[in-house]
Design a protein around this motif. Structure first.
Motif, PDB file in Angstrom:
ATOM      1  N   THR A 284       0.659 -14.500 -42.980  1.00 22.91           N
ATOM      2  CA  THR A 284      -0.171 -15.111 -41.929  1.00 22.91           C
ATOM      3  C   THR A 284       0.526 -15.121 -40.573  1.00 22.91           C
ATOM      4  O   THR A 284      -0.060 -15.571 -39.587  1.00 22.91           O
ATOM      5  CB  THR A 284      -0.515 -16.549 -42.309  1.00 22.91           C
ATOM      6  N   VAL A 285       1.768 -14.650 -40.517  1.00 24.01           N
ATOM      7  CA  VAL A 285       2.556 -14.577 -39.272  1.00 24.01           C
ATOM      8  C   VAL A 285       2.607 -15.962 -38.635  1.00 24.01           C
ATOM      9  O   VAL A 285       2.187 -16.163 -37.490  1.00 24.01           O
ATOM     10  CB  VAL A 285       1.994 -13.515 -38.294  1.00 24.01           C
ATOM     11  N   ARG A 286       3.043 -16.952 -39.385  1.00 19.96           N
ATOM     12  CA  ARG A 286       3.146 -18.301 -38.851  1.00 19.96           C
ATOM     13  C   ARG A 286       4.210 -19.041 -39.653  1.00 19.96           C
ATOM     14  O   ARG A 286       4.654 -18.585 -40.702  1.00 19.96           O
ATOM     15  CB  ARG A 286       1.822 -19.048 -38.934  1.00 19.96           C
ATOM     16  N   LEU A 287       4.613 -20.230 -39.140  1.00 15.17           N
ATOM     17  CA  LEU A 287       5.555 -21.091 -39.821  1.00 15.17           C
ATOM     18  C   LEU A 287       4.774 -22.159 -40.589  1.00 15.17           C
ATOM     19  O   LEU A 287       3.822 -22.737 -40.056  1.00 15.17           O
ATOM     20  CB  LEU A 287       6.507 -21.764 -38.832  1.00 15.17           C
TER      21      LEU A 287
ATOM     22  N   MET B  33       2.198 -20.050 -32.345  1.00 17.85           N
ATOM     23  CA  MET B  33       2.500 -19.955 -30.912  1.00 17.85           C
ATOM     24  C   MET B  33       1.299 -19.274 -30.262  1.00 17.85           C
ATOM     25  O   MET B  33       0.894 -18.183 -30.674  1.00 17.85           O
ATOM     26  CB  MET B  33       3.797 -19.168 -30.671  1.00 17.85           C
ATOM     27  N   ILE B  34       0.723 -19.908 -29.248  1.00 21.53           N
ATOM     28  CA  ILE B  34      -0.518 -19.427 -28.654  1.00 21.53           C
ATOM     29  C   ILE B  34      -0.305 -19.138 -27.191  1.00 21.53           C
ATOM     30  O   ILE B  34       0.663 -19.593 -26.562  1.00 21.53           O
ATOM     31  CB  ILE B  34      -1.648 -20.461 -28.838  1.00 21.53           C
ATOM     32  N   ASP B  35      -1.225 -18.341 -26.606  1.00 18.37           N
ATOM     33  CA  ASP B  35      -1.148 -18.021 -25.171  1.00 18.37           C
ATOM     34  C   ASP B  35      -1.943 -19.046 -24.384  1.00 18.37           C
ATOM     35  O   ASP B  35      -2.377 -20.068 -24.915  1.00 18.37           O
ATOM     36  CB  ASP B  35      -1.648 -16.591 -24.919  1.00 18.37           C
ATOM     37  N   GLN B  36      -2.180 -18.710 -23.086  1.00 15.67           N
ATOM     38  CA  GLN B  36      -2.842 -19.686 -22.225  1.00 15.67           C
ATOM     39  C   GLN B  36      -4.291 -19.933 -22.626  1.00 15.67           C
ATOM     40  O   GLN B  36      -4.875 -20.953 -22.270  1.00 15.67           O
ATOM     41  CB  GLN B  36      -2.773 -19.202 -20.759  1.00 15.67           C
ATOM     42  N   TYR B  37      -4.865 -18.969 -23.359  1.00 15.30           N
ATOM     43  CA  TYR B  37      -6.268 -19.130 -23.770  1.00 15.30           C
ATOM     44  C   TYR B  37      -6.390 -19.649 -25.208  1.00 15.30           C
ATOM     45  O   TYR B  37      -7.492 -19.711 -25.745  1.00 15.30           O
ATOM     46  CB  TYR B  37      -7.004 -17.785 -23.668  1.00 15.30           C
ATOM     47  N   GLY B  38      -5.326 -19.989 -25.814  1.00 11.47           N
ATOM     48  CA  GLY B  38      -5.369 -20.475 -27.181  1.00 11.47           C
ATOM     49  C   GLY B  38      -5.362 -19.380 -28.221  1.00 11.47           C
ATOM     50  O   GLY B  38      -5.583 -19.647 -29.407  1.00 11.47           O
ATOM     51  N   ASN B  39      -5.106 -18.155 -27.854  1.00 16.09           N
ATOM     52  CA  ASN B  39      -5.042 -17.052 -28.809  1.00 16.09           C
ATOM     53  C   ASN B  39      -3.671 -17.054 -29.490  1.00 16.09           C
ATOM     54  O   ASN B  39      -2.638 -17.229 -28.840  1.00 16.09           O
ATOM     55  CB  ASN B  39      -5.273 -15.710 -28.118  1.00 16.09           C
ATOM     56  N   LYS B  40      -3.720 -16.810 -30.767  1.00  9.64           N
ATOM     57  CA  LYS B  40      -2.487 -16.786 -31.530  1.00  9.64           C
ATOM     58  C   LYS B  40      -1.713 -15.503 -31.200  1.00  9.64           C
ATOM     59  O   LYS B  40      -2.265 -14.400 -31.229  1.00  9.64           O
ATOM     60  CB  LYS B  40      -2.806 -16.846 -33.024  1.00  9.64           C
ATOM     61  N   THR B  41      -0.379 -15.704 -30.938  1.00  8.53           N
ATOM     62  CA  THR B  41       0.485 -14.553 -30.635  1.00  8.53           C
ATOM     63  C   THR B  41       1.364 -14.264 -31.834  1.00  8.53           C
ATOM     64  O   THR B  41       1.445 -15.065 -32.777  1.00  8.53           O
ATOM     65  CB  THR B  41       1.354 -14.836 -29.407  1.00  8.53           C
ATOM     66  N   ASP B  42       2.024 -13.125 -31.805  1.00  8.64           N
ATOM     67  CA  ASP B  42       2.903 -12.737 -32.901  1.00  8.64           C
ATOM     68  C   ASP B  42       4.381 -12.838 -32.496  1.00  8.64           C
ATOM     69  O   ASP B  42       5.221 -12.062 -32.931  1.00  8.64           O
ATOM     70  CB  ASP B  42       2.591 -11.311 -33.352  1.00  8.64           C
ATOM     71  N   CYS B  43       4.700 -13.880 -31.657  1.00  6.97           N
ATOM     72  CA  CYS B  43       6.074 -14.018 -31.179  1.00  6.97           C
ATOM     73  C   CYS B  43       6.973 -14.729 -32.189  1.00  6.97           C
ATOM     74  O   CYS B  43       8.203 -14.656 -32.089  1.00  6.97           O
ATOM     75  CB  CYS B  43       6.086 -14.794 -29.852  1.00  6.97           C
ATOM     76  N   LEU B  44       6.371 -15.475 -33.113  1.00 11.14           N
ATOM     77  CA  LEU B  44       7.206 -16.144 -34.106  1.00 11.14           C
ATOM     78  C   LEU B  44       7.596 -15.156 -35.192  1.00 11.14           C
ATOM     79  O   LEU B  44       6.823 -14.261 -35.544  1.00 11.14           O
ATOM     80  CB  LEU B  44       6.448 -17.324 -34.723  1.00 11.14           C
ATOM     81  N   ASN B  45       8.810 -15.382 -35.760  1.00 10.05           N
ATOM     82  CA  ASN B  45       9.267 -14.546 -36.854  1.00 10.05           C
ATOM     83  C   ASN B  45      10.196 -15.377 -37.738  1.00 10.05           C
ATOM     84  O   ASN B  45      10.361 -16.589 -37.537  1.00 10.05           O
ATOM     85  CB  ASN B  45       9.973 -13.288 -36.336  1.00 10.05           C
ATOM     86  N   ALA B  46      10.808 -14.742 -38.703  1.00  9.19           N
ATOM     87  CA  ALA B  46      11.667 -15.472 -39.642  1.00  9.19           C
ATOM     88  C   ALA B  46      12.886 -16.074 -38.958  1.00  9.19           C
ATOM     89  O   ALA B  46      13.400 -17.108 -39.395  1.00  9.19           O
ATOM     90  CB  ALA B  46      12.097 -14.545 -40.777  1.00  9.19           C
TER      91      ALA B  46
END
Length: 1973
Positions: free
Chosen positions: A1194-1197, A1155-1168
């Motif tokens: 890696t904090v990702r799915l 899940m990324i922000d408006q600039y393409g930076n990866k966020t840590d909003c995803l979780n299990a």
């Protein structure tokens, strides 16, 4: 049965704990029957209690680490080591159990030894030979010395007896040691590795053939070593350390151990190998085996070795080895003779060359008791073994070879031992016993008939002797039954050796050959003669008979002539053909007597009988060295020589051999008593001078009376000779020994008078100081010779000296100026007597010195060899006038006054240092200079200068203070501390000390000054802080402080403050704030003066550090900085990344979701918990395999198992949905993979092909799946590879992808390789997967017509003399099969000759080509001869090389042959440069009489090469004239002068005529320089030099003027002639240049017409220039047209080894193609391409790793010209749409074409460009359906289909060209640009050629006008005039003045007319004998 199966399953290993910290413990047994490798490691950890993280290594005893592969091959009972590391040293010894059961060869070959070993001789030396065989094999690969040592340790106090055999060979591993223990295990079947498939040697490799088969391959059968050790003793201990191993392996095998095991019913053939570290003797029983401890201690430091220790020596062996030490060592030296001494044997008559000396050293030592010196014998020192006797007793050898079936080869030698006068020289065995009783024994006849009945040949196998086999003779060398051209006894004077290779079988104990003689007598065996290393296809019987006849005629002689001295010619012989050559010798051996040079002999059968001494012996013929002959001559000098002086030559047979030496000497002594013996000198007036008397100047010498007495005391005046009675005279000479040379002061000749004998008057002209010698010499009246018959006549010598008188004057020696103030110096004073000679000074002298302006003083006077006024000092003020001269006067009472002398005085050495200002304390501000002035004074306050005079100022009182140094060497003063003084930051004032001193003058005291340093008021610190508006909270930002801030946000409210060095705040002002700089913006706000900084815009890329910098720029830069790390903003959308975009049916895909922000930076909003809200959907998606998981690390799915199992292949769209966010991904589904490759229309194998040629039919290969169906997968690349590395195949492609039908075609254009069958394999590859293909067998046949090598033959022993003809060079052109090539044109072969040394593989450009000569022998059409080629006339080093022009571009070169051209025969004596004609007179002045000062003469050949090497003698100078006119004399009235000739060179110095010499005034005489050499037969043409003689100095001046004018005119005439010759040569060169320029114009005209230019318009230079300017304007217009350009900066371009960035290396014409290709390579556009890795690493380091680089040398690339994937074998598999084309074909490379091809092929691969997406999908489908690999596809619209079929999404869509921001490939210039450039180049060449033609024609015309100009005509007239003047002067010099009569005019006569001596008056004598001082 179950028990047996259980036993077979048991399997265990023994493991020793060998880690350094572990103690010695028994091994642990670990069961490995049912355990894999990991379970085995766990068991090891458990057994040895290892920690979980502890590292260890399990290895074999050979230090091979046990890995998973080797673990599978472990045998039961294997011994292993537990180590910390593989190369760790063993802490204690271990034991390894081995088994050495006999090999089956024991049964097969057991009877061989018994059958062949029954010779009945002592076999102990041959038992040692078996052990030496093993050592030679072990040391065969040694690069250095090969050492083999046998020690006989018979000292029982040391534990003996024992025998030790040691070598420094490669050693044995434990496996090899195990092999050694196995009986009958030969090298052909043994394995040297513990594991199957890991053998160090895959099998026995036969060594390459070497001369005499000395290959050391003699450890063969696995039998001899065991037989030898148990024949010698009862026990053997094998100790060995292999190369590269740190361990020593030791194994013991003994008869006692065998008996014990047999008694206990144990396994006999088993034992243990002890593995230990070197030098470990803990297992040795020192008390019983002390010698073994010493052997073990020697192990340390050895790289590898093997020691065989034999104990239990049998008693009879010990006795034999002691008592017959010399006998059995001699037998060993005989056995290994050629291994020890090399292929030529122990030839003591020849000097051993370095490359023929063997590196094998075999030494035998016998130790009996410690008190007795050991007996040591090196087999190299044995000089009485039979082969040494054979070699040194022979005079000639006959070499041959015998070749049989297979590659069996025997090299043979036959040696000839001549008969010398009364005995045969065939060697006799010194140890052979003569049996008188058994007369029928074959070998008892030692030497009465030479060889007798003994066999001719001894036999060697692989270089070592096989002692019990010999070959009696061959049919061609057997003694004939009837007498022939060679006497029959000559066949008994030969011995021979046979060297057989390993193709002949020998017995296992190497005592006998099995079938050698049978094979050699076989009819298929071919014997060939070997001469000078070349095999001759001749009849061996004829060659042998001819050789034997020659040996008999040359070497079977009666009289031996010794001491060869040279060759001479005898003119006393009337028959001309017998006059030369006669060899000269020093001695002869005849009839048991030796006659030498100088020995007295008596003649017999001569008239009269005479006595004499031998001068030399003569033998007719061309001989060198010692020679035997049946007769000869002797030259005898008649004795006594004093009476006869005659030499005679008589035959040797006329020497009276019965005459005794006493009789001869008695006769000679009686004759000698009549000869003059001594002189008796008396002083009639009673004033005798004694030996070494010292007299004053002017003392008269004489008168003197002289008498000549013989040995009987009788007075005599004539020689008592029988013929031509000769009168005797006395020659008196007085010689003054001057320092330079000996000068003759008096010379008189006394004539005998019956009244007063020989009388000389007193001499009063001795007035020179020094030593004198009075010489009285008896001479002959007719020739003035002082010798008779080689003996000097009686003489008398008196030595005396003349000394000086008292001193009357003095002279001051020169003093070196300038002097220095205060520096002492000395004044030497020389005292002279009345004759101006130096003498001793009087006592008590007191010199007085005066100087007007300075003060002078001295310490005293020193008397000695020279009188010296000591320690003179000068003092005073110089007043800056240092170069002023001061006059000094010196007076001594009682002496004549001396002249005053001038001195220059400079300042003295440094004495005082002055520093200004002289204040005690000086105040300065930190950062400002101090400025001190320093001066250096001497003791009189003068400013002084000295070399290396430096003043040093050192600051004390604070750390890191500077040191200042000023150089006062030139001025004596200087300025110091002028630079600002900068201390570290100080808050208060600080006191420091400045210390001044002169480092090189420690005596000058130091000076100190105090400095007060105050803090600086400049800006010293900058502080940045943040303060919100309307807030008092201040946040100070520390230097490099890290700040987290939201990405894309703005950071404001930043302020700054300034502080000085005292930490005091500085008020801000516009002048200060304008010096503030920041790095995040160039625009500063107006609030800067209030201390506020601009806002900071935080970057949009998160988690990346951004550096911000604030600085104050003044005299000192002050700065601070901080770091901002952006953090991600709020989430906006999903990002799905899959592993690939194309998937085959049934395969699965993986990916991940962010899940990324408006600039393409990866966020840590995803979780299990997000798993519940995520869904994935697509058509035909197999959801059973779909897995979505949370990755916490890696904090990702992560998504896996994406698979399509139904539906049609093609594009599929996946939808990922999370809450209200959706993301679509498009992928492509294709068919399955191929499986194999088949060959269509397979031909019959093997295919026959000539080497270097190809096949007309291509190989067509079909790609199939596993069921045999064609596969159109064009990703598969089929590669062609040879299985043999020696086979080279040339094809248009070596690998290519299959076409749309899955086919690939390979046409073999050329095949080359060695003769035989080779295999060619086809294999398909995709990624790392391999697809098997067919194997084709090719049979390569050598091409007999292809030249590959040039072989040159010529007489290498010939001497190449300058100017002669080279020996015939025969060149053979060899083909691949080694046969000569006959179809070669002789014109294609050339011989190149140049002066110098070999220059590599190619000759220099200055080499002279020589053509091939016509072949004389038409039968040898394969040989090319170069004959009658003249050798260069200049001696020196030359090189010859032959070259064959195979075609226009290919040449075949021979090896370069260095040659040494020697000088030709010495013919003349000549100077290096011709001297001028001397003009001399006979005046009193010696300079007018000087002929030559110095002239170097050398013996030369006819080409002026120095040819006098080794020629010694003398050069005799004489004078000749024309007719009967008087001839001048040299000094001392000599008619000739001799000079030493050394090595062909003589230096003529100081040659002058005698004063008052006779001669004709104005006549021309000639100096003749004759050569008299010691060598006979050398004829040298003398050198002549004319000179002009005058009677007076005036006439000499006139003649000198004429001679100089003649020389000047000669030079002028020569200069004029050179001018005219140069002009003619220049005219010829200009004419040639005119023709060349015209030809160049004619060559360019067709090219200009072909380029499209109108030649009729190009008639003048201006017209051509106009056309060029017009073309350049067109080029400029093309360049200025707007076109696409790359805007990426390239700062590295132009650097060494850098090509540039990728974006700048290529150009693309089409805009759409440029856009999509640039986007495809966007990540590589900025990459810099370099030539080398070094250049790439340099850029990498300079940019701290931020710049991408790619070095060319690491890019893998091979030429690839295969067609598009849809084309197979030249035809399309389907009709594509969309115009597919390889992207690499669209690239244009302006530079570095080849390098760019490599780079872009690596980056792009086979990427293809198509018009649109539909066409691309259609093309890919067609390619894949034909089972061909399809590469990545790009479309002109900007889409991309990856090689896996994936397309769609933003990742596969190119943006607009504007968004690429200039990161695109540039557009090329129009095509007309290159055409126009070509036209301009042609026009410029045509313009240059036209200008050149015009200039050359103009120069030619000007030169022709100049040759016809008046100036040149005048010069021609001047030349004629000067030539006429030169002729006139030559006539004048050649004419004799008419005023002189034809009679001889002599100033003094040669001899007095009366018998009384003519003594000139006192005054006259003084004048005539005046010496030059």
């Amino acid at each position: 049965m179950a028990e047996d199966r259980g036993k077979r399953r048991l399997k265990s290993v023994c493991v020793y704990d060998c880690r350094p910290e572990s103690s010695a413990a028994p091994p642990r047994e670990i069961d490995i029957a049912n355990r894999d490798y990991n379970m085995f490691l766990q068991a090891v950890r458990q057994v040895f209690s290892l920690w979980r993280n502890e590292t260890f290594v399990i290895s074999t005893t050979d230090r091979r680490e046990i890995d998973e592969e080797l673990y599978k091959e472990l045998d039961d009972g294997k011994t292993l080591h537990l180590l910390q590391s593989v190369d760790q040293e063993l802490p204690s010894a271990t034991q390894e159990r081995i088994e050495y059961l006999p090999h089956y060869h024991t049964l097969v070959q057991c009877g061989m030894y018994e059958y062949y070993a029954s010779e009945g001789q002592k076999a102990l030396p041959y038992a040692f030979a078996e052990l030496i065989d093993n050592a030679l094999s072990a040391t065969a690969n040694n690069t250095g010395f090969r050492s083999i040592e046998i020690r006989l340790l018979f000292d029982e106090a040391q534990g003996g007896p024992a025998v030790v055999v040691m070598d420094n060979g490669c050693g044995m591993t434990s496996k090899q040691l195990n092999n050694w223990a196995v009986y009958r295990l030969s090298k052909f079947v043994r394995e040297n590795s513990m594991f199957h498939g890991h053998s160090d040697h895959s099998g026995y490799v036969r060594p390459i053939p070497v001369p005499r088969s000395l290959n050391s391959d003699i450890s063969y059968f696995g039998v001899g070593g065991k037989q030898a050790v148990f024949y010698i003793g009862q026990s053997v201990r094998m100790i060995s350390k292999p190369v590269g191993s740190p361990d020593v392996h030791e194994f013991v095998m003994s008869k006692e151990e065998f008996e014990r095991k047999e008694k206990n019913k144990e396994d006999i053939y088993s034992g243990f190998i002890r593995n230990r570290k070197p030098g470990d003797f803990s297992h040795v029983n020192v008390s019983a085996e002390q010698f073994l401890q010493s052997i073990v201690l020697e192990e340390e430091g050895k790289e590898s070795f093997t020691a065989v220790v034999i104990t239990g020596i049998q008693a009879e062996h010990i006795i034999y080895l002691k008592q017959h030490f010399s006998l059995w060592t001699r037998e060993l030296a005989h056995t290994y003779h050629y291994y020890i001494h090399g292929i030529d044997g122990n030839d003591q008559k020849k000097t051993r060359l370095t490359d023929s000396v063997s590196n094998i050293d075999i030494q035998i030592s016998l130790f009996e008791r410690s008190t007795r010196v050991p007996r040591v014998m090196n087999l190299r020192q044995v000089d009485n073994d039979m082969q040494t006797l054979y070699v040194n007793a022979s005079v000639s050898t006959f070499e041959f070879k015998a070749t049989g079936a297979g590659d069996s080869l025997v090299e043979g030698l036959i040696r000839y031992h001549p008969f010398l006068y009364d005995r045969e020289t065939y060697p006799v065995d010194p140890y052979a016993a003569v049996s008188v009783e058994d007369e029928d024994e074959e070998f008892i006849v030692l030497n009465p008939e030479g060889r007798g009945k003994r066999p001719i040949f001894e036999c060697f196998w692989n270089g070592r002797l096989i002692p019990y086999t010999s070959v009696s003779e061959f049919e061609w060398c057997a003694r004939p039954k009837k007498a022939g051209p060679v006497p029959l006894e000559c066949y008994n004077r030969i011995s021979g050796v046979l060297f057989a290779n390993d193709r002949f079988q020998v017995s296992t104990n190497k005592l006998t050959f099995m079938d050698l003689e049978l094979q050699l007598r076989d009819r298929e065996t071919i014997f060939t003669r070997v001469y000078n290393g070349q095999e001759l296809r001749v009849k061996i019987h004829k060659e042998f008979t001819s050789w034997l006849k020659e040996c008999h005629e040359r070497f079977d002689k009666q009289v031996k002539f010794e001491g060869f001295m040279g060759v001479m010619s005898r003119m006393d012989i009337a028959i001309k053909r017998l006059q030369s050559p006669w060899a000269l010798f020093k001695a002869i051996k005849w009839d048991g007597k030796t006659y030498k040079t100088g020995q007295y002999v008596k003649s017999v059968k001569t008239h009269p009988i005479f006595f004499g001494s031998v001068v030399q012996f003569l033998l007719f013929g061309d001989h060198e060295g010692d020679v035997y002959a049946t007769g000869g001559h002797v030259q005898v000098a008649l004795e006594p020589k004093e009476l006869y002086d005659e030499k005679r030559i008589i035959p040797i047979s006329k020497i009276d051999r019965q005459a005794t030496a006493a009789t001869i000497n008695k006769n000679i002594e009686d004759e000698l008593a009549k000869f003059p013996d001594r002189l008796r000198v008396s002083w009639p007036e009673g004033n005798p001078w004694f030996e070494n008397d010292t007299r004053m100047t002017g003392t008269p010498l004489g008168p003197i009376k002289v008498e000549i007495l013989n040995k009987k005391g009788e007075s005599m005046s004539r020689l008592p000779v029988t013929v031509n009675t000769k009168k005797l005279l006395i020659d008196l000479k007085v010689i003054w020994h001057s320092p330079k040379r000996n000068v003759q002061t008096n010379c008189y000749i006394g004539v005998h008078s019956s009244k007063w004998e020989y009388w000389f008057k007193a001499m009063e002209n001795l007035n020179k100081l020094g030593n004198y010698t009075l010489h009285l010499q008896t001479i002959l009246s007719d020739s003035s010779a002082s010798e008779w018959a080689g003996k000097r006549l009686p003489h008398y010598t008196l030595n005396f000296s003349i000394k000086e008188g008292e001193a009357v004057s003095f002279v001051l020696a020169c003093i070196t100026t300038p002097l220095q103030v205060g520096v002492p110096f000395s004044i030497p004073v020389e005292f002279k007597d009345a004759f101006d000679y130096p003498t001793q000074p009087p006592c008590d002298i007191k010199p007085q010195m005066e100087c007007s302006s300075l003060e002078l003083s001295y310490a005293g006077i020193a008397f000695g060899t020279t009188t010296v006024i000591k320690d003179v000092r000068v003092k005073g003020k110089l007043n800056n006038n240092q170069n002023k001269e001061h006059k000094v006067k010196v007076q001594i009472q009682g002496m004549k006054k001396s002249q005053p002398w001038l001195i220059v005085v400079n300042p003295g050495p440094p004495h005082t240092l002055v520093v200004l200002p002289d204040d005690d304390v000086i105040s300065i501000e930190n950062g400002s200079p101090a400025n001190f002035t320093v001066e250096v004074h001497d003791e009189c306050q003068n400013i002084t200068t000295q070399p290396k005079l430096t003043v040093r100022c050192q600051l004390l009182g604070a750390p890191d203070l500077p040191v200042d140094v000023v150089d006062c060497s030139n001025t004596g003063s200087g300025l110091m501390m002028s630079k600002p003084l900068l201390l570290k930051t100080i808050n208060t004032e600080q006191i420091i000390t400045a210390r001044f001193n002169i480092p090189n003058h420690k005596t000058v005291p130091c000076v100190e000054r105090k400095l007060r340093v105050l803090p600086s008021s400049q800006v010293s610190r900058l502080e940045v802080y943040r303060q919100e508006e309307d807030s008092n909270d201040v946040m100070v930002l520390q230097n490099l402080e890290r700040i987290d801030w939201t990405a894309g946000d703005t950071l404001g409210n930043l302020y700054f403050r300034l502080y000085d060095e005292g930490n005091r705040p500085i008020c801000l002002s516009p002048q200060l704030t304008n010096k503030i700089k920041v790095n995040w913006t160039a625009k500063m706000n107006t609030d800067l003066s209030q201390g506020k900084l601009p806002h900071v815009c935080v970057p949009t890329q998160a988690l990346r550090e951004n550096f911000y910098h604030v600085s104050f720029h003044d005299q000192k830069i002050v700065n601070t900085s901080f770091i901002i790390v952006p953090r991600p903003d709020e989430p906006e959308r999903l990002r799905v990344t899959l592993s690939k975009s194309t998937v085959k049916m049934g395969e699965t895909l993986e990916g991940h979701i962010d899940m990324i922000d408006q600039y393409g930076n990866k966020t840590d909003c995803l979780n299990a918990k997000s798993l519940n809200s995520l869904s994935v959907s697509a058509d035909d998606l197999d959801k059973e395999t779909l897995i979505v998981e949370w990755e916490a690390c890696t904090v990702r799915l992560s998504v896996s198992g994406i698979r399509f199992v139904s539906g049609t292949p093609g594009p599929k769209e996946l939808c990922f949905k999370y809450q209200n966010m959706e993301e679509f991904v498009r992928i492509r589904v294709t068919v399955g993979p191929p499986a194999r490759i088949s060959l269509m229309n397979e031909p019959e194998m093997p295919l026959q092909v000539l080497n270097g040629q190809g096949l007309s039919t291509p190989f067509v290969l079909q790609l199939c799946d596993e069921w045999g169906n064609p596969s159109p997968d064009q990703r598969i690349v089929i590669a062609m590879k040879t299985r043999s590395p020696l086979l080279k195949v040339k094809s248009s492609v070596t690998s290519q992808p299959v076409d749309v039908e899955g086919k690939a075609s390979f046409l073999l254009e050329a095949i080359s390789g060695p003769k035989g069958e080779h295999q060619l394999e086809f294999r398909g590859t995709f990624s790392r997967n391999s697809i098997p293909g067919p194997v084709v067998t090719l049979n390569v046949i050598p091409d007999p017509n292809k030249p590959v090598k040039l072989r040159t033959e010529y007489d290498r022993a010939a001497t190449l003399c300058a100017g002669n003809v080279f020996p015939v060079f025969t060149v053979l052109v060899l083909s691949e099969e080694g046969s000569p090539v006959k179809n070669i044109c002789p014109a294609s072969l050339s011989m190149l000759l140049w002066h110098g040394v070999p220059s590599g593989s190619r000759p220099p450009s200055t080499a002279t080509p020589l053509k091939c000569s016509k072949q004389k022998d038409s039968g040898k059409d394969s040989c090319f001869c170069f004959r009658d080629k003249q050798i260069p006339e200049l001696m020196g080093k030359y090189v010859i090389q032959f070259v064959l022009a195979v075609d226009k571009t290919k040449y075949l070169w021979s090896q370069q042959i260095p040659l040494n051209v020697a000088p030709n025969k010495a013919t003349k004596l000549s100077p290096e440069a011709p001297p001028s004609t001397p003009v001399v007179s006979n005046s009193n002045t010696r300079a007018n009489r000087m002929l030559l000062d110095s002239l170097c003469l050398k013996i030369m050949d006819q080409y002026s090469n120095a040819a006098g090497e080794g020629i010694d003698g003398q050069v005799v100078v004489t004078v000749t004239g024309t007719g009967d006119m008087a001839v001048p004399w040299f000094e001392h009235d000599n008619r000739s002068v001799s000079y030493t000739l050394t090595n062909g060179e003589a230096l003529i110095t100081d040659l002058a005529l005698s004063e008052n010499s006779p001669g004709v005034d104005g006549a021309e005489y000639t100096l003749h320089f004759h050569v008299e050499v010691q060598q006979s037969g050398v004829s040298i043409t003398p050198f002549t030099l004319p000179f002009i003689f005058c009677n007076d100095a005036e006439h000499q001046k006139v003649m000198t003027t004429l001679s100089k004018k003649k020389d000047r005119l000669s030079q002028t005439v020569l200069m004029y002639r050179e001018i005219f010759d140069t002009n003619e040569q220049l005219k010829s060169e200009l004419d040639c240049q005119v023709r060349d320029a015209s030809n160049k114009l004619n060559e360019l005209k067709p090219q200009i017409i072909k380029s499209g230019l109108n030649l009729s318009e190009l008639t003048t230079v201006s017209a051509i220039e106009n056309v060029i300017n017009g073309k350049k304007a067109i080029l400029k217009k093309m360049e200025d047209q707007p076109r696409r350009k790359c805007l990426i900066p390239d700062p590295f371009k132009g650097s060494p080894g850098v090509l540039g960035k990728v974006a700048h290396l290529a150009q693309i014409e089409d805009d759409d193609a440029a856009k999509v290709i640039s986007w495809h390579l966007l990540g590589d556009m900025d990459c810099v391409v370099t030539e080398t890795t070094t250049a790439a690493k340099r850029i990498y380091d300079d940019t701290q790793g931020r710049q991408q680089v790619i070095p060319l040398e690491t890019v893998f690339w091979r030429p690839n010209n295969r067609p598009l994937p849809h084309i197979r074998n030249g035809s399309a598999l389907f009709c594509p749409v969309g115009n597919p084309v390889f992207i690499k074909d669209l690239l244009i490379f302006p530079q570095y074409v080849e390098s760019c091809n490599k780079v872009f092929t690596s980056l792009l691969g086979d990427t293809i460009l198509v018009d649109d997406l539909d066409s691309a999908n259609d093309y890919r489908r067609g390619v894949v359906q034909n089972k061909v690999l399809c590469p990545t596809l790009l479309t002109r619209q900007g889409e991309r289909i990856r090689s896996n079929g994936k397309f769609g999404g933003l990742q596969n869509k190119a943006p607009s060209i504007e968004k690429l921001r200039g990161q695109v490939f540039g557009a090329p210039l129009p095509k007309e640009y290159n055409n126009t450039q070509t036209q301009i180049e042609l026009l410029q060449q045509y313009l240059v050629a036209m200008k050149k033609a015009s200039e050359v024609q103009s120069d030619y015309n000007i030169h022709l006008q100049y040759l016809q100009s008046p100036q040149m005509k005048q010069k021609q007239q001047e030349l004629k005039q000067q030539e006429q003047e030169l002729r006139d002067i030559e006539e004048t010099l050649a004419s004799t003045p008419e005023r002189l009569s034809r009679a001889v005019t002599v100033k003094r006569t040669l001899e007095p007319e009366t018998p009384e001596p003519v003594v000139p008056a006192k005054r006259t004598r003084r004048k005539s004998h005046k010496l030059d001082s």
